[in-house]
Design an enzyme around this catalytic site. Structure first.
Site, PDB file in Angstrom:
ATOM      1  N   HIS A 121       0.877  -1.180   0.000  1.00 53.38           N
ATOM      2  CA  HIS A 121       0.000   0.000   0.000  1.00 53.38           C
ATOM      3  C   HIS A 121       0.911   1.226   0.000  1.00 53.38           C
ATOM      4  O   HIS A 121       2.033   1.179   0.530  1.00 53.38           O
ATOM      5  CB  HIS A 121      -0.820  -0.058   1.292  1.00 53.38           C
ATOM      6  N   ASP A 198       3.043  -4.476   8.226  1.00 53.46           N
ATOM      7  CA  ASP A 198       1.842  -3.683   8.023  1.00 53.46           C
ATOM      8  C   ASP A 198       0.648  -4.622   8.199  1.00 53.46           C
ATOM      9  O   ASP A 198       0.297  -5.380   7.302  1.00 53.46           O
ATOM     10  CB  ASP A 198       1.874  -3.073   6.607  1.00 53.46           C
ATOM     11  N   GLN A 201      -4.534  -5.046   7.073  1.00 51.35           N
ATOM     12  CA  GLN A 201      -5.539  -6.033   6.666  1.00 51.35           C
ATOM     13  C   GLN A 201      -5.422  -7.317   7.492  1.00 51.35           C
ATOM     14  O   GLN A 201      -6.376  -8.087   7.581  1.00 51.35           O
ATOM     15  CB  GLN A 201      -5.386  -6.381   5.172  1.00 51.35           C
ATOM     16  N   LYS A 224     -10.375  -1.056  10.759  1.00 53.71           N
ATOM     17  CA  LYS A 224     -10.432  -2.319  10.011  1.00 53.71           C
ATOM     18  C   LYS A 224     -10.563  -3.497  10.980  1.00 53.71           C
ATOM     19  O   LYS A 224     -10.401  -4.652  10.606  1.00 53.71           O
ATOM     20  CB  LYS A 224      -9.193  -2.467   9.129  1.00 53.71           C
ATOM     21  N   CYS A 362      -4.777   2.446  -3.658  1.00 53.46           N
ATOM     22  CA  CYS A 362      -3.554   2.951  -3.010  1.00 53.46           C
ATOM     23  C   CYS A 362      -2.384   1.989  -3.219  1.00 53.46           C
ATOM     24  O   CYS A 362      -1.578   1.768  -2.301  1.00 53.46           O
ATOM     25  CB  CYS A 362      -3.755   3.185  -1.512  1.00 53.46           C
TER      26      CYS A 362
HETATM   27  N1  PMP Z   1      -1.745  -0.701   4.640  1.00 52.39           N
HETATM   28  C1  PMP Z   1      -2.706  -1.480   4.119  1.00 52.39           C
HETATM   29  C2  PMP Z   1      -2.355  -2.873   3.659  1.00 52.39           C
HETATM   30  C3  PMP Z   1      -4.009  -0.998   4.023  1.00 52.39           C
HETATM   31  O1  PMP Z   1      -4.967  -1.773   3.509  1.00 52.39           O
HETATM   32  C4  PMP Z   1      -4.301   0.309   4.481  1.00 52.39           C
HETATM   33  C5  PMP Z   1      -5.703   0.870   4.355  1.00 52.39           C
HETATM   34  N2  PMP Z   1      -6.305   0.648   3.132  1.00 52.39           N
HETATM   35  C6  PMP Z   1      -3.266   1.060   5.035  1.00 52.39           C
HETATM   36  C7  PMP Z   1      -2.001   0.531   5.098  1.00 52.39           C
HETATM   37  C8  PMP Z   1      -3.500   2.430   5.564  1.00 52.39           C
HETATM   38  O2  PMP Z   1      -4.457   2.399   6.589  1.00 52.39           O
HETATM   39  P1  PMP Z   1      -5.138   3.753   7.100  1.00 52.39           P
HETATM   40  O3  PMP Z   1      -5.651   4.447   5.875  1.00 52.39           O
HETATM   41  O4  PMP Z   1      -6.220   3.300   8.002  1.00 52.39           O
HETATM   42  O5  PMP Z   1      -4.075   4.530   7.784  1.00 52.39           O
END
Ligand code: PMP
Length: 405
Positions: A121, A198, A201, A224, A362
């Site tokens: 991401h 990270d 998920q 999440k 993203c």
């Molecule tokens: N890493 C991953 C794998 C994600 O799926 C996300 C959210 N889509 C993020 C980082 C960032 O999370 P947040 O927008 O809640 O800070």
């Protein structure tokens, strides 16, 4: 066969009774919140509202106790060694920014290498890149195999370059593929790398055990994990956290301040400048405490059942190009209708109140790598039903008919 009672689980969420027309399959973006979480936040604002760590009055002392209890709850949930290893922040993005910024001013030197993967991401790419460019640190990227899984042989080869930091997602937010995290951490440790996971998920996929995983850092967002938005966790081993330069400075994180010099507070406060998201922290701990009333393994089995059903339905629809593999998949499926734009597909689903995400999620470097403009993504949660899956499949069949007519 799963013995998870999806209907009674679903009843925990007011959203589904108040918005019965919606099929919500955008859980990888954010999940719905159970009444237990909404009630905990409402109670705080209606009866307990106060700032933490600073009031002379008992309301503030009670809020502080509640806030610190939440830290202990999170520590216990992820089996951290101590509560001071839990830093509250606004989410996974904030946590990864803190780690990248923090290490770049202490541990990482010009010429050092960082190892990321092609699945990341933006939140696990851009914070590193911002500092690497300025500090002369090199980023290497683990490629994928033909079925879009992480190439673990290449990972082992790249470890030979002795990266100082290895940072990767537990589960891809686009493809849903699960990485063999424990094995990858162990391999990274053999070359002395600092490991960053990270878990944005991953946190809802299984209850992670920090002492067993033995990573240096693990980050996730509350929203999440059935919790509120605007709250997240940066877990770090105590000694590693002491190596981080704070990204934010201000109140609470200091010991003594003069115009000549500042000395800093102890952990965890050193990395939590300013008034924290108190209601968010309370909401997150309510989510964690509520979630533990259910069998997470059974919930996961239920999600896998939905995934299997969705996959077999999808493969029966003409013109579907699947990007996700059903193997090692946590319940996130990315696909396209061949020759059609992902946004057109999502629009048609939206017209039938089926919420999915479309775009590059993203993860632009991943889409460049797999040479796709974007994808439709359906992501499942334990409150989704087989009926949700069937409605989505039917709407997709109709979308194919409309778009290819
Ligand atoms: N890493 C991953 C794998 C994600 O799926 C996300 C959210 N889509 C993020 C980082 C960032 O999370 P947040 O927008 O809640 O800070």
């Amino acid at each position: 066969m799963s013995c998870f009672d999806v209907q009674s689980f679903r009843q925990q969420f007011a959203f589904f009774t108040q918005q019965p027309s919606w099929v919500y399959l955008d859980n990888a973006a954010t999940m719905h919140k159970p009444t237990a979480v909404i009630d905990a936040i409402t109670l705080f604002y209606q009866q307990q509202n106060s700032n933490v760590h600073r009031g002379a009055h008992s309301l503030s002392q009670q809020a502080t106790t509640r806030y610190e209890q939440a830290r202990a709850d999170v520590a216990q949930y992820i089996n951290a060694k101590q509560a001071a290893e839990i830093i509250f922040c606004s989410g996974a993005t904030a946590a990864l920014n803190q780690i990248a910024f923090g290490l770049m001013h202490t541990v990482l030197q010009p010429g050092d290498r960082i190892l990321l993967t092609q699945l990341e991401h933006h939140a696990n790419i851009v914070p590193w890149q911002l500092h690497c460019q300025r500090h002369g640190v090199i980023i290497d990227v683990v490629p994928l195999t033909k079925d879009n899984q992480l190439d673990l042989d290449a990972y082992n080869q790249l470890l030979k370059l002795k990266p100082k930091v290895v940072s990767f997602c537990q589960i891809s937010n686009v493809l849903g593929h699960i990485q063999p995290v424990k094995q990858m951490i162990a391999q990274a440790k053999l070359v002395g790398a600092i490991t960053v996971i990270d878990g944005a998920q991953g946190i809802v996929y299984e209850q992670p055990d920090m002492q067993q995983l033995d990573c240096d850092f693990y980050v996730f967002s509350g929203h999440k994990l059935y919790g509120p938005t605007g709250i997240g966790v940066l877990y770090g081993k105590f000694d590693r956290l002491t190596e981080l330069t704070p990204i934010f400075a201000g109140g609470e994180m200091i010991d003594q301040v003069s115009f000549v010099n500042t000395t800093f507070n102890q952990l965890p406060f050193r990395l939590e400048a300013g008034t924290p998201n108190i209601a968010g922290v309370i909401g997150l701990s309510a989510a964690i405490n509520w979630l533990q009333k259910f069998n997470i393994v059974e919930m996961q089995k239920h999600k896998l059942l939905l995934l299997k059903h969705f996959y077999s339905g999808l493969s029966a629809i003409k013109g579907i190009d699947l990007l996700s593999s059903p193997v090692h998949n946590a319940g996130i499926v990315a696909f396209n209708i061949i020759g059609e734009h992902h946004s057109d597909v999502a629009d048609l689903l939206n017209q039938q109140h089926i919420a999915v995400r479309a775009g590059q999620h993203c993860a632009m470097p991943l889409f460049s790598y797999i040479q796709q403009r974007g994808a439709v993504r359906c992501s499942f949660a334990a409150y989704n039903t087989l009926d949700d899956v069937n409605q989505c499949l039917l709407a997709l069949e109709q979308a194919v008919e409309i778009l290819t007519a």
